[in-house]
Scaffold this motif. Structure first.
Motif, PDB file in Angstrom:
ATOM      1  N   ASN A 166      -8.421  -2.063   8.805  1.00  0.00           N
ATOM      2  CA  ASN A 166      -7.367  -1.937   8.926  1.00  0.00           C
ATOM      3  C   ASN A 166      -6.258  -0.277   7.820  1.00  0.00           C
ATOM      4  O   ASN A 166      -5.641   0.175   6.958  1.00  0.00           O
ATOM      5  CB  ASN A 166      -7.276  -2.826   6.718  1.00  0.00           C
ATOM      6  CG  ASN A 166      -5.870  -2.876   6.128  1.00  0.00           C
ATOM      7  OD1 ASN A 166      -4.641  -3.274   7.243  1.00  0.00           O
ATOM      8  ND2 ASN A 166      -5.460  -2.833   5.260  1.00  0.00           N
ATOM      9  N   VAL A 204      -3.559   2.038   8.874  1.00  0.00           N
ATOM     10  CA  VAL A 204      -2.116   2.327   7.935  1.00  0.00           C
ATOM     11  C   VAL A 204      -1.563   3.403   7.877  1.00  0.00           C
ATOM     12  O   VAL A 204      -1.999   4.033   7.980  1.00  0.00           O
ATOM     13  CB  VAL A 204      -1.934   1.401   6.528  1.00  0.00           C
ATOM     14  CG1 VAL A 204      -2.585   0.011   6.363  1.00  0.00           C
ATOM     15  CG2 VAL A 204      -2.240   2.193   5.333  1.00  0.00           C
ATOM     16  N   THR A 205      -0.028   3.804   8.152  1.00  0.00           N
ATOM     17  CA  THR A 205       0.668   4.434   8.512  1.00  0.00           C
ATOM     18  C   THR A 205       0.902   5.036   6.764  1.00  0.00           C
ATOM     19  O   THR A 205       0.781   3.913   5.665  1.00  0.00           O
ATOM     20  CB  THR A 205       2.291   3.996   8.920  1.00  0.00           C
ATOM     21  OG1 THR A 205       2.997   3.937   7.746  1.00  0.00           O
ATOM     22  CG2 THR A 205       1.423   4.220  10.221  1.00  0.00           C
ATOM     23  N   GLY A 233       3.404   2.952   4.960  1.00  0.00           N
ATOM     24  CA  GLY A 233       2.987   1.475   5.037  1.00  0.00           C
ATOM     25  C   GLY A 233       1.781   1.398   4.258  1.00  0.00           C
ATOM     26  O   GLY A 233       2.262   0.122   2.895  1.00  0.00           O
ATOM     27  N   PHE A 234       0.555   2.357   3.729  1.00  0.00           N
ATOM     28  CA  PHE A 234       0.267   2.437   2.690  1.00  0.00           C
ATOM     29  C   PHE A 234       1.410   2.763   1.356  1.00  0.00           C
ATOM     30  O   PHE A 234       1.138   2.019   0.295  1.00  0.00           O
ATOM     31  CB  PHE A 234      -0.069   3.443   2.118  1.00  0.00           C
ATOM     32  CG  PHE A 234      -1.801   4.010   1.306  1.00  0.00           C
ATOM     33  CD1 PHE A 234      -2.488   2.843   1.395  1.00  0.00           C
ATOM     34  CD2 PHE A 234      -1.395   4.604   0.273  1.00  0.00           C
ATOM     35  CE1 PHE A 234      -3.592   2.511   0.641  1.00  0.00           C
ATOM     36  CE2 PHE A 234      -2.435   4.262  -0.436  1.00  0.00           C
ATOM     37  CZ  PHE A 234      -3.141   3.815  -0.642  1.00  0.00           C
ATOM     38  N   ALA A 247      -7.741  -0.396   2.969  1.00  0.00           N
ATOM     39  CA  ALA A 247      -6.985   0.553   4.070  1.00  0.00           C
ATOM     40  C   ALA A 247      -7.334   1.886   3.888  1.00  0.00           C
ATOM     41  O   ALA A 247      -7.930   2.505   3.675  1.00  0.00           O
ATOM     42  CB  ALA A 247      -5.329   0.151   3.043  1.00  0.00           C
ATOM     43  N   GLY A 285       0.461  -0.868  10.747  1.00  0.00           N
ATOM     44  CA  GLY A 285      -0.618  -1.720  10.562  1.00  0.00           C
ATOM     45  C   GLY A 285      -0.083  -3.117   9.944  1.00  0.00           C
ATOM     46  O   GLY A 285       0.892  -3.263  10.849  1.00  0.00           O
ATOM     47  N   ASP A 327       0.038  -5.020   7.696  1.00  0.00           N
ATOM     48  CA  ASP A 327       0.954  -5.408   6.752  1.00  0.00           C
ATOM     49  C   ASP A 327       2.738  -4.519   7.041  1.00  0.00           C
ATOM     50  O   ASP A 327       3.565  -5.346   6.390  1.00  0.00           O
ATOM     51  CB  ASP A 327       0.797  -5.029   5.675  1.00  0.00           C
ATOM     52  CG  ASP A 327       0.154  -5.589   4.956  1.00  0.00           C
ATOM     53  OD1 ASP A 327      -0.558  -6.641   4.575  1.00  0.00           O
ATOM     54  OD2 ASP A 327      -1.946  -4.990   5.061  1.00  0.00           O
ATOM     55  N   GLU A 328       2.840  -3.348   7.794  1.00  0.00           N
ATOM     56  CA  GLU A 328       3.922  -2.797   7.955  1.00  0.00           C
ATOM     57  C   GLU A 328       5.476  -3.600   9.239  1.00  0.00           C
ATOM     58  O   GLU A 328       6.038  -3.317   9.202  1.00  0.00           O
ATOM     59  CB  GLU A 328       3.938  -1.585   8.479  1.00  0.00           C
ATOM     60  CG  GLU A 328       2.757  -1.098   8.836  1.00  0.00           C
ATOM     61  CD  GLU A 328       2.448   0.228   7.854  1.00  0.00           C
ATOM     62  OE1 GLU A 328       3.510   1.037   8.620  1.00  0.00           O
ATOM     63  OE2 GLU A 328       1.484   0.986   8.541  1.00  0.00           O
TER      64      GLU A 328
END
Length: 169
Positions: A29, A31-32, A35-36, A82, A118, A120-121
């Motif tokens: 997973n 993420v940037t 995003g986190f 993440a 990611g 989620d973002e």
């Protein structure tokens, strides 16, 4: 007490919680940092919403609380796995996770910008595409001037890489 002695009216339905964005099994997973931070903000807001839940009816409050807690559990699981990618460590001349890519698509005159992020973002309306999407996979490891061809059902779409940038916010 046995479930046989419980009135039907007393039985609560298990809340159906929509799943989070699809992250294929076994895929890290990524993420940037942005995003986190968005995930943490979402978690904070959910916790606050649970704490401030003001529903007079006990049954309705339990159902709402169960729903929010189930969402919080899914979110917490996603946060726990993440892996933040430091965009300053990505190769500036190659498309990798976090890159903001300027593309010429087919015969379009106007170039388009997309950031690979990611799951989620990802939000296409904001120009953010998930790293697991077909186009992001095709663009990964490409450089300025490279072209990729996406084969569609009845056509092909050619993407030419015009620019690669890693924007740290």
């Amino acid at each position: 007490m046995s479930r046989g002695f419980v009135k039907e009216d007393d039985q609560e339905e298990t809340p159906l919680v929509p799943p989070r964005a699809d992250l294929p099994e076994g895929v890290i997973n990524y993420v940037t940092q942005v995003g986190f931070d968005e995930l943490l903000t979402e978690k904070h807001n959910l916790v606050k919403e649970i704490e401030q839940l003001k529903i007079a009816d006990d049954k309705d409050r339990r159902i709402a609380s169960n729903y929010l807690n189930a969402k919080l559990q899914l979110l917490s699981q996603r946060i726990s796995i993440a892996k933040i990618i430091d965009l300053t460590l990505q190769p500036e001349d190659e498309i990798r996770f976090g890159a903001t890519v300027t593309l010429k698509i087919g015969a379009e005159k106007k170039a388009e910008k997309y950031q690979i992020v990611g799951v989620d973002e990802a939000d296409i309306s904001k120009g953010k595409i998930a790293f697991v999407s077909p186009i992001a996979k095709m663009l990964t490891h490409k450089k300025v001037g490279d072209q990729v061809v996406l084969k569609l059902a009845k056509a092909e779409r050619v993407f030419k890489v015009l620019n690669i940038a890693y924007v740290v916010k």
